[in-house]
Design a protein around this motif. Structure first.
Motif, short mmCIF file in Angstrom:
data_model
loop_
_atom_site.label_atom_id
_atom_site.label_comp_id
_atom_site.label_asym_id
_atom_site.label_seq_id
_atom_site.Cartn_x
_atom_site.Cartn_y
_atom_site.Cartn_z
N ASP A 72 0.81 -1.22 0.00
CA ASP A 72 0.00 0.00 0.00
C ASP A 72 0.84 1.27 0.00
N GLY A 73 1.81 1.32 -0.88
CA GLY A 73 2.59 2.52 -1.07
C GLY A 73 3.81 2.67 -0.17
N VAL A 74 4.03 1.72 0.73
CA VAL A 74 5.18 1.80 1.63
C VAL A 74 6.24 0.81 1.15
N LEU A 75 7.44 1.30 0.96
CA LEU A 75 8.57 0.50 0.49
C LEU A 75 9.22 -0.22 1.66
N HIS A 76 9.42 -1.54 1.51
CA HIS A 76 10.00 -2.36 2.57
C HIS A 76 11.19 -3.17 2.05
N PRO A 117 -5.04 -10.68 -9.14
CA PRO A 117 -6.14 -10.17 -8.33
C PRO A 117 -6.47 -11.24 -7.28
N VAL A 118 -6.60 -10.80 -6.03
CA VAL A 118 -6.77 -11.73 -4.92
C VAL A 118 -7.98 -11.33 -4.08
N ASN A 119 -8.82 -12.31 -3.76
CA ASN A 119 -9.90 -12.10 -2.80
C ASN A 119 -9.34 -12.56 -1.46
N LEU A 120 -9.48 -11.73 -0.44
CA LEU A 120 -8.89 -12.04 0.85
C LEU A 120 -9.96 -11.95 1.94
N PHE A 130 -13.22 -9.54 7.77
CA PHE A 130 -13.27 -8.61 6.65
C PHE A 130 -12.98 -9.37 5.37
N GLU A 131 -13.73 -9.04 4.34
CA GLU A 131 -13.47 -9.61 3.03
C GLU A 131 -13.25 -8.47 2.05
N GLY A 132 -12.16 -8.54 1.33
CA GLY A 132 -11.86 -7.50 0.36
C GLY A 132 -11.02 -8.04 -0.77
N GLN A 133 -10.67 -7.15 -1.66
CA GLN A 133 -9.86 -7.54 -2.81
C GLN A 133 -8.59 -6.71 -2.85
N LEU A 134 -7.55 -7.36 -3.27
CA LEU A 134 -6.28 -6.68 -3.45
C LEU A 134 -5.65 -7.18 -4.73
N VAL A 135 -4.64 -6.47 -5.16
CA VAL A 135 -3.85 -6.90 -6.31
C VAL A 135 -2.43 -7.09 -5.82
N TRP A 136 -1.88 -8.25 -6.13
CA TRP A 136 -0.50 -8.58 -5.75
C TRP A 136 0.28 -8.77 -7.03
N GLU A 154 1.72 -4.97 -3.21
CA GLU A 154 0.39 -5.38 -2.77
C GLU A 154 -0.42 -4.12 -2.49
N SER A 155 -1.60 -4.03 -3.10
CA SER A 155 -2.47 -2.88 -2.88
C SER A 155 -3.91 -3.34 -2.77
N TRP A 156 -4.61 -2.81 -1.78
CA TRP A 156 -6.05 -3.05 -1.65
C TRP A 156 -6.76 -2.27 -2.73
N LEU A 157 -7.86 -2.82 -3.25
CA LEU A 157 -8.63 -2.11 -4.25
C LEU A 157 -9.41 -0.96 -3.63
N ASN A 158 -9.76 -1.08 -2.35
CA ASN A 158 -10.51 -0.03 -1.68
C ASN A 158 -9.88 0.23 -0.31
N CYS A 159 -8.86 1.06 -0.29
CA CYS A 159 -8.11 1.32 0.95
C CYS A 159 -8.98 1.95 2.04
N ALA A 160 -9.92 2.81 1.66
CA ALA A 160 -10.78 3.46 2.66
C ALA A 160 -11.63 2.41 3.37
N GLU A 161 -12.14 1.45 2.64
CA GLU A 161 -12.95 0.38 3.22
C GLU A 161 -12.11 -0.46 4.19
N VAL A 162 -10.89 -0.73 3.82
CA VAL A 162 -9.99 -1.51 4.68
C VAL A 162 -9.68 -0.73 5.96
N ALA A 163 -9.36 0.53 5.82
CA ALA A 163 -9.05 1.36 6.99
C ALA A 163 -10.23 1.43 7.94
N GLU A 164 -11.42 1.57 7.39
CA GLU A 164 -12.62 1.63 8.23
C GLU A 164 -12.85 0.30 8.95
N ALA A 165 -12.67 -0.81 8.24
CA ALA A 165 -12.91 -2.13 8.83
C ALA A 165 -11.96 -2.44 9.97
N PHE A 166 -10.72 -1.94 9.89
CA PHE A 166 -9.73 -2.28 10.90
C PHE A 166 -9.46 -1.16 11.90
#
Length: 175
Positions: A72-76, A117-120, A130-136, A154-166
């Protein structure tokens, strides 16, 4: 002398181009075989993740200083990822990744790019599942006769939804 040098340079250039061309001219069957063998390491990583053995999955990642992993935009670095998974791992109750489709591109006989595309489904302690989709995406390279992940993103397709859920401050989890 100049003519001999010019001829030698032309011959070397021709040989170099010929060698490069044969590498890029893999048959469809060869490409399918390369993808099949490279995808095995990707499957192992996802299997380890589904079995909540996140750090073990990272055994298939390169620790080279020029290998980078983005979440999600952070380099590791690989060490960063290992630390991150050690920290979050104990709070994961259930996790299941389902790869929706396998999209692979053979770059050479030793390099394959994947876009998956991954369903998680993810259940953390104290938070509803939580169920969401990401792209790896990943670049997998053959090193010492083994496929190794040298780059991933790895990026979530809907980051706002993920942030709200967690979000721990989210009152809807208390209702």
């Amino acid at each position: 002398m100049k003519k001999t040098s010019l001829i030698a340079v032309n011959i070397l250039t021709f040989l170099m181009l010929s060698c490069q061309g044969s590498e890029n001219q893999l048959t469809q069957y060869q490409k399918q075989e390369i993808i099949a063998t490279a995808s095995e390491v990707v499957k192992k990583v996802f299997d380890h993740s589904n079995n909540l053995n996140f750090v073990k999955g990272l055994d298939h990642y390169s620790g080279a200083p020029d290998s980078y992993y983005i979440t999600d935009g952070v380099l590791h670095s690989l060490d960063d990822l290992k630390q991150q998974y050690r920290e979050i791992g104990p709070s994961v109750e259930r996790l299941h990744n389902t790869i929706q489709s396998w999209n692979a591109q053979v770059i050479s006989k030793d390099v394959v790019n994947f876009v998956l595309p991954v369903n998680l489904k993810l259940k953390l302690t104290g938070i509803p599942e939580f169920e969401g989709q990401l792209v790896w995406t990943a670049t997998v390279q053959k090193q010492k006769n083994e496929w190794t992940i040298v780059q991933s993103h790895e990026s979530w397709l809907n980051c706002a939804e993920v942030a709200e859920a967690f979000s721990p401050a989210n009152d809807k989890h208390d209702k």
